[in-house]
Write a protein that holds these residues in place. Sequence first.
Motif, PDB file in Angstrom:
ATOM      1  N   ASN A 221     -22.753  -0.903  -7.816  1.00  0.00           N
ATOM      2  CA  ASN A 221     -23.630  -0.020  -8.590  1.00  0.00           C
ATOM      3  C   ASN A 221     -23.005   1.331  -8.910  1.00  0.00           C
ATOM      4  N   ALA A 222     -22.278   1.905  -7.992  1.00  0.00           N
ATOM      5  CA  ALA A 222     -21.667   3.216  -8.234  1.00  0.00           C
ATOM      6  C   ALA A 222     -20.247   3.080  -8.789  1.00  0.00           C
ATOM      7  N   ASP A 223     -19.364   2.370  -8.066  1.00  0.00           N
ATOM      8  CA  ASP A 223     -17.984   2.239  -8.530  1.00  0.00           C
ATOM      9  C   ASP A 223     -17.899   1.452  -9.834  1.00  0.00           C
ATOM     10  N   GLY A 224     -18.720   0.391  -9.967  1.00  0.00           N
ATOM     11  CA  GLY A 224     -18.729  -0.361 -11.217  1.00  0.00           C
ATOM     12  C   GLY A 224     -19.150   0.492 -12.395  1.00  0.00           C
ATOM     13  N   THR A 225     -20.143   1.342 -12.192  1.00  0.00           N
ATOM     14  CA  THR A 225     -20.577   2.255 -13.250  1.00  0.00           C
ATOM     15  C   THR A 225     -19.464   3.240 -13.598  1.00  0.00           C
ATOM     16  N   LEU A 226     -18.745   3.720 -12.598  1.00  0.00           N
ATOM     17  CA  LEU A 226     -17.628   4.632 -12.862  1.00  0.00           C
ATOM     18  C   LEU A 226     -16.553   3.961 -13.716  1.00  0.00           C
ATOM     19  N   ASN A 227     -16.295   2.680 -13.493  1.00  0.00           N
ATOM     20  CA  ASN A 227     -15.343   1.968 -14.337  1.00  0.00           C
ATOM     21  C   ASN A 227     -15.760   2.018 -15.801  1.00  0.00           C
ATOM     22  N   LEU A 228     -17.031   1.775 -16.060  1.00  0.00           N
ATOM     23  CA  LEU A 228     -17.540   1.809 -17.425  1.00  0.00           C
ATOM     24  C   LEU A 228     -17.473   3.217 -18.016  1.00  0.00           C
ATOM     25  N   LEU A 229     -17.852   4.204 -17.231  1.00  0.00           N
ATOM     26  CA  LEU A 229     -17.819   5.581 -17.718  1.00  0.00           C
ATOM     27  C   LEU A 229     -16.390   6.029 -18.009  1.00  0.00           C
ATOM     28  N   ASP A 230     -15.455   5.671 -17.131  1.00  0.00           N
ATOM     29  CA  ASP A 230     -14.058   6.032 -17.373  1.00  0.00           C
ATOM     30  C   ASP A 230     -13.524   5.368 -18.637  1.00  0.00           C
ATOM     31  N   ALA A 231     -13.939   4.098 -18.844  1.00  0.00           N
ATOM     32  CA  ALA A 231     -13.505   3.396 -20.044  1.00  0.00           C
ATOM     33  C   ALA A 231     -14.087   4.036 -21.297  1.00  0.00           C
ATOM     34  N   ALA A 232     -15.273   4.615 -21.189  1.00  0.00           N
ATOM     35  CA  ALA A 232     -15.976   5.149 -22.356  1.00  0.00           C
ATOM     36  C   ALA A 232     -15.605   6.589 -22.689  1.00  0.00           C
ATOM     37  N   ARG A 233     -15.086   7.338 -21.762  1.00  0.00           N
ATOM     38  CA  ARG A 233     -14.977   8.792 -21.934  1.00  0.00           C
ATOM     39  C   ARG A 233     -14.034   9.218 -23.043  1.00  0.00           C
ATOM     40  N   ASP A 234     -13.039   8.391 -23.367  1.00  0.00           N
ATOM     41  CA  ASP A 234     -12.092   8.748 -24.425  1.00  0.00           C
ATOM     42  C   ASP A 234     -12.289   7.924 -25.688  1.00  0.00           C
ATOM     43  N   THR A 235     -13.471   7.358 -25.847  1.00  0.00           N
ATOM     44  CA  THR A 235     -13.781   6.562 -27.040  1.00  0.00           C
ATOM     45  C   THR A 235     -14.723   7.333 -27.951  1.00  0.00           C
ATOM     46  N   ASP A 236     -15.048   6.724 -29.078  1.00  0.00           N
ATOM     47  CA  ASP A 236     -16.041   7.296 -29.998  1.00  0.00           C
ATOM     48  C   ASP A 236     -17.383   6.602 -29.839  1.00  0.00           C
ATOM     49  N   LEU A 237     -17.699   6.212 -28.621  1.00  0.00           N
ATOM     50  CA  LEU A 237     -18.938   5.490 -28.338  1.00  0.00           C
ATOM     51  C   LEU A 237     -20.146   6.286 -28.826  1.00  0.00           C
ATOM     52  N   GLU A 238     -21.071   5.594 -29.481  1.00  0.00           N
ATOM     53  CA  GLU A 238     -22.275   6.262 -29.962  1.00  0.00           C
ATOM     54  C   GLU A 238     -23.206   6.648 -28.814  1.00  0.00           C
ATOM     55  N   ARG A 239     -23.334   5.770 -27.828  1.00  0.00           N
ATOM     56  CA  ARG A 239     -24.205   6.076 -26.693  1.00  0.00           C
ATOM     57  C   ARG A 239     -23.940   5.111 -25.543  1.00  0.00           C
ATOM     58  N   PHE A 240     -24.063   5.622 -24.333  1.00  0.00           N
ATOM     59  CA  PHE A 240     -23.944   4.849 -23.094  1.00  0.00           C
ATOM     60  C   PHE A 240     -25.290   4.942 -22.390  1.00  0.00           C
ATOM     61  N   VAL A 241     -26.008   3.826 -22.345  1.00  0.00           N
ATOM     62  CA  VAL A 241     -27.343   3.794 -21.739  1.00  0.00           C
ATOM     63  C   VAL A 241     -27.272   2.970 -20.468  1.00  0.00           C
ATOM     64  N   MET A 242     -27.721   3.536 -19.355  1.00  0.00           N
ATOM     65  CA  MET A 242     -27.634   2.801 -18.093  1.00  0.00           C
ATOM     66  C   MET A 242     -29.005   2.628 -17.453  1.00  0.00           C
ATOM     67  N   ALA A 243     -29.126   1.540 -16.723  1.00  0.00           N
ATOM     68  CA  ALA A 243     -30.356   1.247 -15.992  1.00  0.00           C
ATOM     69  C   ALA A 243     -30.328   1.932 -14.641  1.00  0.00           C
ATOM     70  N   SER A 244     -31.238   2.879 -14.457  1.00  0.00           N
ATOM     71  CA  SER A 244     -31.466   3.444 -13.133  1.00  0.00           C
ATOM     72  C   SER A 244     -32.777   2.856 -12.609  1.00  0.00           C
ATOM     73  N   SER A 245     -33.371   3.498 -11.620  1.00  0.00           N
ATOM     74  CA  SER A 245     -34.500   2.872 -10.933  1.00  0.00           C
ATOM     75  C   SER A 245     -35.442   3.917 -10.353  1.00  0.00           C
ATOM     76  N   SER A 246     -36.716   3.542 -10.271  1.00  0.00           N
ATOM     77  CA  SER A 246     -37.693   4.391  -9.585  1.00  0.00           C
ATOM     78  C   SER A 246     -37.364   4.543  -8.111  1.00  0.00           C
ATOM     79  N   SER A 247     -36.495   3.682  -7.583  1.00  0.00           N
ATOM     80  CA  SER A 247     -36.114   3.768  -6.170  1.00  0.00           C
ATOM     81  C   SER A 247     -35.402   5.074  -5.839  1.00  0.00           C
ATOM     82  N   VAL A 248     -34.930   5.798  -6.855  1.00  0.00           N
ATOM     83  CA  VAL A 248     -34.262   7.069  -6.568  1.00  0.00           C
ATOM     84  C   VAL A 248     -35.245   8.096  -6.014  1.00  0.00           C
TER      85      VAL A 248
END
Length: 329
Positions: A106-133
Amino acid sequence: MHILVTGGAGFIGGHLAEAFLEDGYDVTVLDAMDPFYDLRIKEHTRERHREVATREGVDYEFINGDIRDAELVAELVADADYVYHQAGKAGVRSSIEAPREYHTVNADGTLNLLDAARDTDLERFVMASSSSVYGGREEYLPFSETDPTLPVSPYGASKLAAERYACAYHEVYGLPTVALRYFTVYGPRMRPNMAISNFVSRCCNGQPPVVYGDGSQTRDFTYIDDVIAANRALLETDAADGEAVNIGSTDRIAIRTLAEEIRDQLAPELALEFAERYDADADHTHADTAKAQALLAYNPTHSIREGVSKFIAWYRQNREWYEPLVLAS
């Protein structure tokens, strides 16, 4: 337009991928096919995707892969215009047995996606969080995004870490990220080990619903169609970039009341059964959705009673294939 949906063979991700295909978008699904529950439900979802893609004349690709594979993730993100990140280890109770695995996915996997996205022209990165926070403390009900985040399970902690990384990447790198805090989503093809599916299946088979604890704990159950509407809105607006946003329903209900209402619809002669409650279960959840309404024009249309009635109708229509998978869970 090309959309990458991680966890796109699962419950929420599967409905998102289907909705985007119906809207005429090209979709790539990345899913590890984790056997957390019977994979035949995911196979039904994938078949539905293929049917819709063929009907709409759009491109659909399924990749059996893991978000912990940084090289694969980077390749897929580079080809996407939008990323809808729904992949992750689900289940509050299961996280107690394997907290490090939940963090890694959940944390490291998300970081992989964010690192991959940070130098792109991505329109938006939407992630599923939870009420459990939030952790479920009654004095903060209904939970707003400014309330303390006090997770009481490794699952909740891992989702909080992931969403904080997403919001930080917006602040530091300008990545257009949004974290949607889902409140107990339910509906067709839902995980078979969730309360509503269990209550319905047991009642349909003449078995009493089993309530954990005394049933006084309350939940804000959100119907899948309302969740899809919130995600679709993020294709059109940047108003929520950098934000965590609650996505809940119109009310909350006690678990005992929910079990009784399902029982009364399906098998009123049955009595409820009670079992020992799990320590990691939150006492209460209830979303303040004012922020979602302001930023996304979010307006949930399904009360819990309306949504449960729709799920029961779907269950009856799909009982032949879905019910055996629920009973086996």
